[in-house]
Design an enzyme around this catalytic site. Sequence first.
Site, PDB file in Angstrom:
ATOM      1  N   HIS A 223      72.180  11.724  84.631  1.00 31.75           N
ATOM      2  CA  HIS A 223      73.251  12.151  83.725  1.00 31.75           C
ATOM      3  C   HIS A 223      72.882  13.459  83.023  1.00 31.75           C
ATOM      4  O   HIS A 223      73.661  14.428  83.031  1.00 31.75           O
ATOM      5  CB  HIS A 223      73.491  11.037  82.693  1.00 31.75           C
ATOM      6  CG  HIS A 223      74.515  11.379  81.655  1.00 31.75           C
ATOM      7  ND1 HIS A 223      75.801  10.900  81.692  1.00 31.75           N
ATOM      8  CD2 HIS A 223      74.442  12.149  80.528  1.00 31.75           C
ATOM      9  CE1 HIS A 223      76.483  11.363  80.654  1.00 31.75           C
ATOM     10  NE2 HIS A 223      75.670  12.108  79.922  1.00 31.75           N
ATOM     11  N   GLU A 224      71.691  13.504  82.438  1.00 30.32           N
ATOM     12  CA  GLU A 224      71.279  14.694  81.696  1.00 30.32           C
ATOM     13  C   GLU A 224      70.971  15.859  82.629  1.00 30.32           C
ATOM     14  O   GLU A 224      71.208  17.018  82.291  1.00 30.32           O
ATOM     15  CB  GLU A 224      70.068  14.376  80.817  1.00 30.32           C
ATOM     16  CG  GLU A 224      70.287  13.244  79.826  1.00 30.32           C
ATOM     17  CD  GLU A 224      71.474  13.470  78.906  1.00 30.32           C
ATOM     18  OE1 GLU A 224      71.879  14.641  78.726  1.00 30.32           O
ATOM     19  OE2 GLU A 224      72.012  12.492  78.378  1.00 30.32           O
ATOM     20  N   HIS A 227      74.192  17.703  83.305  1.00 31.45           N
ATOM     21  CA  HIS A 227      74.497  18.669  82.245  1.00 31.45           C
ATOM     22  C   HIS A 227      73.645  19.930  82.410  1.00 31.45           C
ATOM     23  O   HIS A 227      74.158  21.053  82.344  1.00 31.45           O
ATOM     24  CB  HIS A 227      74.198  18.062  80.863  1.00 31.45           C
ATOM     25  CG  HIS A 227      75.156  17.005  80.422  1.00 31.45           C
ATOM     26  ND1 HIS A 227      76.518  17.173  80.464  1.00 31.45           N
ATOM     27  CD2 HIS A 227      74.950  15.762  79.906  1.00 31.45           C
ATOM     28  CE1 HIS A 227      77.110  16.092  80.001  1.00 31.45           C
ATOM     29  NE2 HIS A 227      76.174  15.214  79.660  1.00 31.45           N
TER      30      HIS A 227
END
Length: 425
Positions: A223-224, A227
């Site tokens: 997820h990170e 980003h």
Amino acid sequence: MQQTFLPEQFSVQAVLAIQQANAIAARTRAILLSPPHLLYGLLAQKETDAVGVLTALGHDTEKMLRKLKEQFESRQMVRWQGGDKEQGRLDPALDRVLNGALEEARSVGVPFASTRDLLVSVLSYPTAEIAEWQRTWSVDVESIRQAPVSVYEQSVTDAAEQYEQAVERAREARRSQRVSPVFLGLSAAMIGIGAYLYQVTDPMPIAIFAFVTIGWVVSLALHEFGHALMAYIGGDYTVAERGYLTLNPLKYTHPVLSIVMPVIFLLLGGIGLPGGAVYVHMGAIRSRWMQSVVSAAGPAANGLFALVLALPFLLISDVGFFAEKPYFWAAIALLIFLQITAIAFNLLPMPGLDGFGILAPWLPMSVHRMLAPLYSFGYLLLIFLFWYVDAFRSVFWTFVWLALLELRVIPELVEIGFSLYRFWT
């Protein structure tokens, strides 16, 4: 006795001009490297102080270069070599020109000679051919010497140091983008525990807890990373310096957001709450569209991970297949469920969540100022809505279960997985 000159005594552009001079001398089979060859080399370089100054003074350097080339190719200036051992030596006249260029540089306190210094020296100590060209082209040495600098040239030493620094930065960038051993270790542990759950008919209760928890940390890193990768593509290169492109969960850790809050949510309600933190410099992102993409990339990574895990459910319609290995598939189903809940939470348009980050670049400053007090209390508001607002809870769970049905995940396996996850109850 001929003097030895070092590259460090000249600018990078001057060294290139001397190399070009040597090339034309070799092509015309000249015995010695002479000032006319150097003049050709100087005019052949485009981004130099010498050519810039001549152009500023109204001279057509392309025309001058063509004239020189014609004369070299017609061999009017060639002194034929008698043997290979003679080739490459400096004409005494060129030796004097190079020394003169170094003196020009020293006279203004510069430790290396530029192409302008070479040009001034060539014209100050002209051979018969150069003197004739100088009269034809009406080139004034003093005008060249006094003209403003057109290109600030760099010394060979500085260029070498900058090259080494660039190489080191490139090495550092590669190191900052390698997959972290921590992530690889977690992935290996997840696969190993998954294999254990698949093969054993009555696994240890803690195995499902470990598999799902490690899988959740892996999904947090993905997820990170989503980003960070989009931020890097969008123009924020600081994410690489912070190690965000390594997939290392430790780089994304925040004591409360990354550990305490996700565990509380998971134990109380079986909800996947992404808790990592990547600090993106949105001011460096090139467009509002890209800023929205950066925020959307995290939930997209959860969605991709959920889709990969759900492939067996999408491809196999026989429920009996999953019943043969209930513990393994229950753990997989629970992990998919956590991804869907994480996506549902993150897409909420609330300050602090990715859903708001997608909209934020398009909102006027007046709205940002109005919502500013919520930035610090977004999670508290989320807890309040989830536990005390029935309508919110109903819409949330409807979205989650509809998404699971679209992925053809068996709801009973999710329930079994969650009951096994809390093995201590």
